[in-house]
Design a protein around this motif. Structure first.
Motif, mmCIF file in Angstrom:
data_model
loop_
_atom_site.group_PDB
_atom_site.id
_atom_site.type_symbol
_atom_site.label_atom_id
_atom_site.label_comp_id
_atom_site.label_asym_id
_atom_site.label_seq_id
_atom_site.Cartn_x
_atom_site.Cartn_y
_atom_site.Cartn_z
ATOM 1 N N ASN A 240 16.014 10.377 16.945
ATOM 2 C CA ASN A 240 15.100 11.005 17.907
ATOM 3 C C ASN A 240 13.904 10.145 18.288
ATOM 4 O O ASN A 240 13.286 10.364 19.334
ATOM 5 C CB ASN A 240 14.587 12.341 17.349
ATOM 6 N N TYR A 241 13.548 9.170 17.458
ATOM 7 C CA TYR A 241 12.323 8.394 17.693
ATOM 8 C C TYR A 241 12.623 7.216 18.622
ATOM 9 O O TYR A 241 13.561 6.445 18.400
ATOM 10 C CB TYR A 241 11.764 7.877 16.367
ATOM 11 N N SER A 242 11.794 7.078 19.653
ATOM 12 C CA SER A 242 11.973 5.999 20.634
ATOM 13 C C SER A 242 11.015 4.842 20.344
ATOM 14 O O SER A 242 9.876 5.052 19.896
ATOM 15 C CB SER A 242 11.715 6.515 22.054
ATOM 16 N N VAL A 243 11.476 3.629 20.598
ATOM 17 C CA VAL A 243 10.641 2.433 20.445
ATOM 18 C C VAL A 243 10.592 1.692 21.780
ATOM 19 O O VAL A 243 11.543 1.726 22.559
ATOM 20 C CB VAL A 243 11.187 1.495 19.341
ATOM 21 N N LYS A 244 9.439 1.030 22.034
ATOM 22 C CA LYS A 244 9.260 0.314 23.296
ATOM 23 C C LYS A 244 9.138 -1.181 23.037
ATOM 24 O O LYS A 244 8.610 -1.608 21.998
ATOM 25 C CB LYS A 244 8.012 0.841 24.011
ATOM 26 N N PRO A 245 9.631 -2.000 23.979
ATOM 27 C CA PRO A 245 9.684 -3.453 23.764
ATOM 28 C C PRO A 245 8.339 -4.073 23.403
ATOM 29 O O PRO A 245 8.267 -4.928 22.511
ATOM 30 C CB PRO A 245 10.195 -3.989 25.109
ATOM 31 N N GLN A 246 7.277 -3.663 24.050
ATOM 32 C CA GLN A 246 5.999 -4.341 23.853
ATOM 33 C C GLN A 246 5.449 -4.181 22.442
ATOM 34 O O GLN A 246 4.588 -4.960 22.010
ATOM 35 C CB GLN A 246 4.958 -3.858 24.874
ATOM 36 N N TYR A 247 5.915 -3.177 21.732
ATOM 37 C CA TYR A 247 5.402 -2.930 20.394
ATOM 38 C C TYR A 247 6.280 -3.544 19.287
ATOM 39 O O TYR A 247 5.857 -3.607 18.136
ATOM 40 C CB TYR A 247 5.282 -1.422 20.133
ATOM 41 N N LEU B 101 15.443 4.487 17.890
ATOM 42 C CA LEU B 101 15.336 3.655 16.690
ATOM 43 C C LEU B 101 16.698 3.388 16.060
ATOM 44 O O LEU B 101 16.957 2.300 15.539
ATOM 45 C CB LEU B 101 14.413 4.361 15.686
ATOM 46 N N ILE B 102 17.590 4.361 16.143
ATOM 47 C CA ILE B 102 18.899 4.212 15.513
ATOM 48 C C ILE B 102 19.680 3.052 16.129
ATOM 49 O O ILE B 102 20.498 2.403 15.448
ATOM 50 C CB ILE B 102 19.705 5.534 15.602
ATOM 51 N N ASP B 103 19.421 2.745 17.422
ATOM 52 C CA ASP B 103 20.120 1.644 18.071
ATOM 53 C C ASP B 103 19.678 0.287 17.539
ATOM 54 O O ASP B 103 20.400 -0.708 17.674
ATOM 55 C CB ASP B 103 19.907 1.705 19.588
ATOM 56 N N LEU B 104 18.497 0.235 16.950
ATOM 57 C CA LEU B 104 18.035 -1.000 16.299
ATOM 58 C C LEU B 104 18.621 -1.140 14.904
ATOM 59 O O LEU B 104 18.986 -2.233 14.484
ATOM 60 C CB LEU B 104 16.511 -1.014 16.210
ATOM 61 N N ILE B 105 18.718 -0.023 14.200
ATOM 62 C CA ILE B 105 19.155 -0.072 12.801
ATOM 63 C C ILE B 105 20.610 -0.543 12.687
ATOM 64 O O ILE B 105 20.997 -1.143 11.687
ATOM 65 C CB ILE B 105 18.995 1.301 12.117
ATOM 66 N N VAL B 106 21.423 -0.292 13.717
ATOM 67 C CA VAL B 106 22.828 -0.684 13.627
ATOM 68 C C VAL B 106 23.018 -2.198 13.725
ATOM 69 O O VAL B 106 24.099 -2.709 13.435
ATOM 70 C CB VAL B 106 23.685 0.014 14.719
ATOM 71 N N ARG B 107 21.986 -2.919 14.139
ATOM 72 C CA ARG B 107 22.113 -4.373 14.250
ATOM 73 C C ARG B 107 22.275 -5.001 12.857
ATOM 74 O O ARG B 107 21.657 -4.544 11.888
ATOM 75 C CB ARG B 107 20.893 -4.961 14.937
ATOM 76 N N PRO B 108 23.067 -6.072 12.742
ATOM 77 C CA PRO B 108 23.302 -6.684 11.426
ATOM 78 C C PRO B 108 22.059 -7.302 10.798
ATOM 79 O O PRO B 108 21.959 -7.402 9.583
ATOM 80 C CB PRO B 108 24.375 -7.744 11.708
ATOM 81 N N GLN B 109 21.089 -7.745 11.613
ATOM 82 C CA GLN B 109 19.898 -8.418 11.064
ATOM 83 C C GLN B 109 18.837 -7.420 10.592
ATOM 84 O O GLN B 109 17.875 -7.804 9.942
ATOM 85 C CB GLN B 109 19.262 -9.340 12.126
ATOM 86 N N THR B 110 19.002 -6.158 10.952
ATOM 87 C CA THR B 110 17.950 -5.182 10.673
ATOM 88 C C THR B 110 18.349 -4.224 9.553
ATOM 89 O O THR B 110 19.530 -3.963 9.315
ATOM 90 C CB THR B 110 17.628 -4.351 11.932
ATOM 91 N N THR B 111 17.322 -3.714 8.884
ATOM 92 C CA THR B 111 17.502 -2.676 7.861
ATOM 93 C C THR B 111 16.424 -1.625 8.076
ATOM 94 O O THR B 111 15.443 -1.860 8.798
ATOM 95 C CB THR B 111 17.361 -3.252 6.445
ATOM 96 N N LEU B 112 16.577 -0.491 7.467
ATOM 97 C CA LEU B 112 15.531 0.520 7.542
ATOM 98 C C LEU B 112 14.219 -0.015 6.992
ATOM 99 O O LEU B 112 13.139 0.259 7.518
ATOM 100 C CB LEU B 112 15.955 1.773 6.758
ATOM 101 N N PRO C 170 15.408 -9.520 21.390
ATOM 102 C CA PRO C 170 14.350 -8.580 21.788
ATOM 103 C C PRO C 170 14.888 -7.514 22.743
ATOM 104 O O PRO C 170 15.943 -7.686 23.374
ATOM 105 C CB PRO C 170 13.318 -9.460 22.491
ATOM 106 N N LEU C 171 14.149 -6.423 22.858
ATOM 107 C CA LEU C 171 14.551 -5.330 23.740
ATOM 108 C C LEU C 171 14.156 -5.635 25.186
ATOM 109 O O LEU C 171 13.067 -6.166 25.454
ATOM 110 C CB LEU C 171 13.876 -4.031 23.307
ATOM 111 N N ALA C 172 15.028 -5.269 26.113
ATOM 112 C CA ALA C 172 14.707 -5.363 27.538
ATOM 113 C C ALA C 172 14.051 -4.071 28.018
ATOM 114 O O ALA C 172 13.294 -4.064 28.990
ATOM 115 C CB ALA C 172 15.966 -5.646 28.348
ATOM 116 N N HIS C 173 14.363 -2.987 27.321
ATOM 117 C CA HIS C 173 13.771 -1.687 27.653
ATOM 118 C C HIS C 173 13.782 -0.838 26.381
ATOM 119 O O HIS C 173 14.358 -1.222 25.360
ATOM 120 C CB HIS C 173 14.558 -1.000 28.782
#
Length: 625
Positions: free
Chosen positions: A480-487, A506-517, A499-502
C-alpha cells in the motif's frame, strides 16, 4: 506378571523417542522399551542434525510439536544454513551436536514427560491375537499389554558388524543384536530383507595436524531449528575441518580390497548409494585422484572427531595405513575403526500411510526398519507413527500429511507407494513442491494442524499467530505504501539497482534482487517504523519470512495452483473399489503392482513405478461407470 499401557514403543533411537513423546503428549499411557537407557537417541553415525532436505524435516518435526529441533538447538556446537547461494526453497539448516549432551537432553525429556514410562530390556516377541497386536514379551520374561505397538528397532534386528573379515553380531559397536522379532513377523506374512550401512573411524583430536587442514566455521545469526522462542548456540561453537585423500591413500585402500566385505562377497545386502564407503568411491570414481573429507567434532569438551567421507569396513590395519598417507593424519590415533553393519528391514509397501502394517492391526513401523537412513527421516516417521498409534487407541481419523504439505509427507508416500531398493535418504529433488515446502514456513504449514490434534501447545500456536500477523502486516504495508523517485533514487543507485522513472508501490522495489526489506528500510523511514513494530525477540525471522513471500509470491502461487490440481486426484478414493486382477484392460505389471500396493487414491496409484497414464485413465473410466 502383566503390565498395561495404551502404546508401547520398542527402541529408543530417534524414531522411538519422537513416537513415544508424541503418543504420551497426546494423552496415551506410553511405555518406551530400550536395551540401554544410557544410549537414548544415540547418534550412531555422525554427530550432526539436518542438511539438504533433512533440515526441512527437522523444522517440520518441530512445527508439529516434536522434540528433535529443540534438542538440537540446546546441544549444537555449530550451525550453518546450507545452500544460501540458491533460492529459499533450497535453504537447509544443519547443526553439529554434542553427542553426549544430545543423549542427556533426550533422556531428560522422556523421563520428565507425563504419561511416558521407560523399561530397560530387550523385546523378543510380539503378542498377536486374531490379526491384532496386543503387546510384547521381553528377554526378562515380562509381558506388557497395549492397544498399539510401534517398532523402531533401527539396525538391531539380526544386526551383523563387519570390520574386514571379522564379523561381530550386534546392533551397534559393543551393543547386542535383537533376535526373534524378524522371524516372528515373517511367520505372520510380513516380508523382510537385508540392508547395509556403515560408519567411519573415530579419531583422537590430539593426533591431528589442524594447521594442515581447511577450517569451516559455523554461523552465528538468528537461524536455528525450533520455532519456539528458546535460546540457541548456548554451548561453545566449534569449527569443522576439511582435507582430501590422495593417490598414496588410494593405493593402500586398493591393497585391502580382497579383504573388503563389500568386494569379497561377505556382504550381500543393499548399501546406500548417496553415502558410499571410501572403497566404493575409489572403484566407482577410479579417475579421481582425491576425495574430500570432513572432520567433525563430537562434542564441546571431548577430543573425539568423526571423519565424514571415510566410511569403511576394511580391516583395521588398512584403514590406519591409508589415513596415515594424508598429511594431516600422519600421526593419527583412533578410538575405533570404521565398520559396516547389516540388518533386517521390512518392505515399506506393506504399510498404510499412517505407518500401520497392512497385515497386523495396530502394529506400526518407523525408522530404519522401513528401509530409510538418517536421524531426521527416522524422527519424522516416529512422530507420525506415535500420533497414529495414539489415534488407533482413542479413536479419530488417521493423521496423514500430503506431498504438498511436508517433506515428511513426501517421505512416507514414497515409502508406502514405491518401496525401497536401497537405504532411502531424503533430497529436495524428491519433492514436487519444493517452493511450498521451505524451511522458513514449516510452522505456517503444520502447527495449526498439530494444535487441532492436541500435540502442538497453545504457546506454540500463539507464537505462530504472532508471527503470521506481523509478517502479513509488513507485506500489506509494502503493498500500500508509495515511494517517489526524488526521495529514493540516490539510495537505489548506491545499492546497484536501477533508479525509478516514476513512483511505485514499495513492494515493487522489494522484489528486486539487489534490495531487501532491511536495506530499503534505511531509505524509507516509514518502513523502518513498520519493521520496528515486529516483536524484537523474533524480528529477523519474521522479516525474512515476509521478504521471501514478497520476492517469490509468483512462484509460490503458481506451484500452489499445480498442487491444487493434483490434489483433486488425491480426493478420488479407490481403496477397496477394484479387483485389479480381473481388469484385463490393465497391463500385467499394473495389475500386479496395484494389487500389491492397494493405493488409497488415484493420485497415489499414478505414483507407483510401472503404472502408466493409460492405466490411470482406465481406472478413471471404470470409476465413471
Amino acid at each position: 506378571m502383566t503390565f498395561n499401557y495404551d502404546v508401547i514403543v520398542v527402541g529408543a533411537g530417534h524414531a522411538g523417542c519422537e513416537a513415544a513423546a508424541a503418543a504420551a503428549n497426546l494423552g496415551s499411557k506410553t511405555l518406551l522399551i530400550t536395551m540401554d537407557m544410557n544410549k537414548i537417541a544415540q547418534m550412531s553415525c555422525n554427530p550432526a542434525v539436518g542438511g539438504i532436505a533433512k533440515g526441512q524435516i527437522v523444522r517440520e518435526i518441530d512445527a508439529l510439536g516434536g522434540q528433535m529441533g529443540i534438542v538440537t538447538d540446546k546441544t549444537a556446537i555449530q550451525f550453518r544454513m546450507l545452500n544460501r547461494s540458491k533460492g529459499p526453497a533450497m535453504w537447509s539448516p544443519r547443526a553439529q551436536s554434542d553427542r553426549a549432551r544430545f543423549i542427556d537432553c533426550w533422556r531428560s525429556i522422556v523421563e520428565n514427560t507425563d504419561n511416558l514410562f521407560i523399561w530397560q530390556d530387550m523385546v523378543n516377541e510380539l503378542i498377536v491375537e486374531n490379526g491384532r497386536v496386543c503387546g510384547v514379551r521381553t528377554g526378562m520374561h515380562v509381558e506388557f499389554k497395549a492397544g498399539a505397538v510401534v517398532l523402531t528397532n533401527g539396525t538391531f534386528l539380526n544386526g551383523l558388524l563387519h570390520i574386514g573379515r571379522t564379523q561381530i553380531r550386534g546392533g551397534r559397536i559393543a551393543e547386542p543384536a535383537s533376535k526373534g522379532i524378524t522371524e516372528q513377523l515373517v511367520s505372520l506374512g510380513i516380508k523382510a530383507e537385508r540392508m547395509k550401512t556403515g560408519t567411519p573411524v573415530r579419531i583422537d583430536g590430539r593426533s591431528i595436524h589442524f594447521d594442515e587442514m581447511g577450517e569451516q566455521p559455523g554461523e552465528t545469526d538468528f537461524h536455528k531449528f525450533s520455532y519456539l522462542d528458546t535460546p540457541h548456540q548456548v554451548l561453545k561453537q566449534l569449527s569443522c575441518w576439511t582435507t582430501y585423500t590422495n593417490e598414496a591413500c588410494h593405493e593402500v585402500l586398493r591393497q585391502g580390497l580382497p579383504d573388503s566385505p563389500l568386494y569379497n562377497g561377505q556382504i550381500q545386502s543393499i548399501g546406500p548409494r548417496y553415502c558410499p564407503s571410501i572403497e566404493t568411491k575409489i572403484i566407482t570414481f577410479a579417475d579421481k585422484t582425491q576425495h574430500q573429507l570432513f572432520l567433525e567434532p563430537e562434542g564441546e569438551t571431548t577430543q573425539e572427531y568423526y571423519l565424514n567421507g571415510f566410511s569403511s569396513s576394511l580391516p583395521l590395519d588398512i584403514q590406519l595405513r591409508a589415513l596415515q598417507q594424508i598429511p594431516a593424519f600422519r600421526d593419527i590415533q583412533i578410538y575405533r575403526p570404521g565398520y559396516a553393519i547389516e540388518y533386517d528391514f521390512f518392505d515399506p509397501t506393506q504399510l498404510n500411510h499412517n505407518l500401520e502394517t497392512k497385515q497386523i492391526k495396530n502394529l506400526f513401523f518407523a525408522g530404519q526398519i522401513n528401509g530409510t537412513t538418517g536421524y531426521e527421516e527416522a524422527g519424522g516417521q516416529g512422530l507420525i507413527a506415535g500420533i497414529n498409534a495414539h489415534i488407533n487407541c482413542h479413536g479419530g481419523d488417521s493423521f496423514i500429511l500430503g506431498r504438498d504439505e511436508a517433506y515428511i509427507g513426501v517421505l512416507i508416500d514414497d515409502l508406502v507407494t514405491k518401496g525401497v531398493d536401497e537405504p532411502y535418504r531424503m533430497f529436495t529433488s524428491r519433492a514436487e513442491y519444493r517452493i511450498l515446502l521451505r524451511q522458513d514456513d514449516a510452522d505456517m504449514r503444520l502447527t495449526e494442524k498439530s494444535h487441532k490434534l492436541g500435540l502442538a501447545t497453545q504457546h506454540r500456536y500463539d507464537l505462530l499467530k504472532e508471527k503470521k500477523d506481523s509478517r502479513d502486516a509488513i507485506i500489506q504495508f509494502c503493498e500500500n505504501y508509495s515511494v517517489k523517485p526524488q526521495y529514493i533514487n540516490e539510495g537505489l543507485e548506491k545499492l546497484g539497482t536501477t533508479p525509478l522513472a516514476h513512483g511505485c508501490k514499495l513492494i515493487d522495489l522489494i522484489v528486486r534482487p539487489q534490495t531487501t526489506l532491511t536495506n530499503i528500510a534505511e531509505l524509507v523511514p516509514a518502513l523502518r517504523s513498520e519493521l520496528d513494530k515486529v516483536p524484537a525477540s523474533r524480528k529477523e525471522e519474521i522479516i525474512e519470512a515476509a521478504e521471501i513471500l514478497i520476492k517469490y509470491s509468483g512462484y509460490i502461487k503458481r506451484e500452489q495452483i499445480i498442487a491444487d490440481k493434483i490434489n483433486r486426484l488425491e480426493n478420488i478414493r479407490i481403496k477397496g473399489k477394484f479387483d485389479y486382477n480381473s481388469i484385463q484392460s490393465l497391463s500385467t505389471e499394473a495389475r500386479q503392482k496395484l494389487t500389491k500396493i492397494d493405493p488409497d487414491t488415484i493420485a497415489q496409484a499414478s505414483r507407483i513405478p510401472g503404472i502408466s497414464p493409460s492405466d490411470i485413465n482406465i481406472l478413471l473410466v471404470l470409476l465413471g461407470r
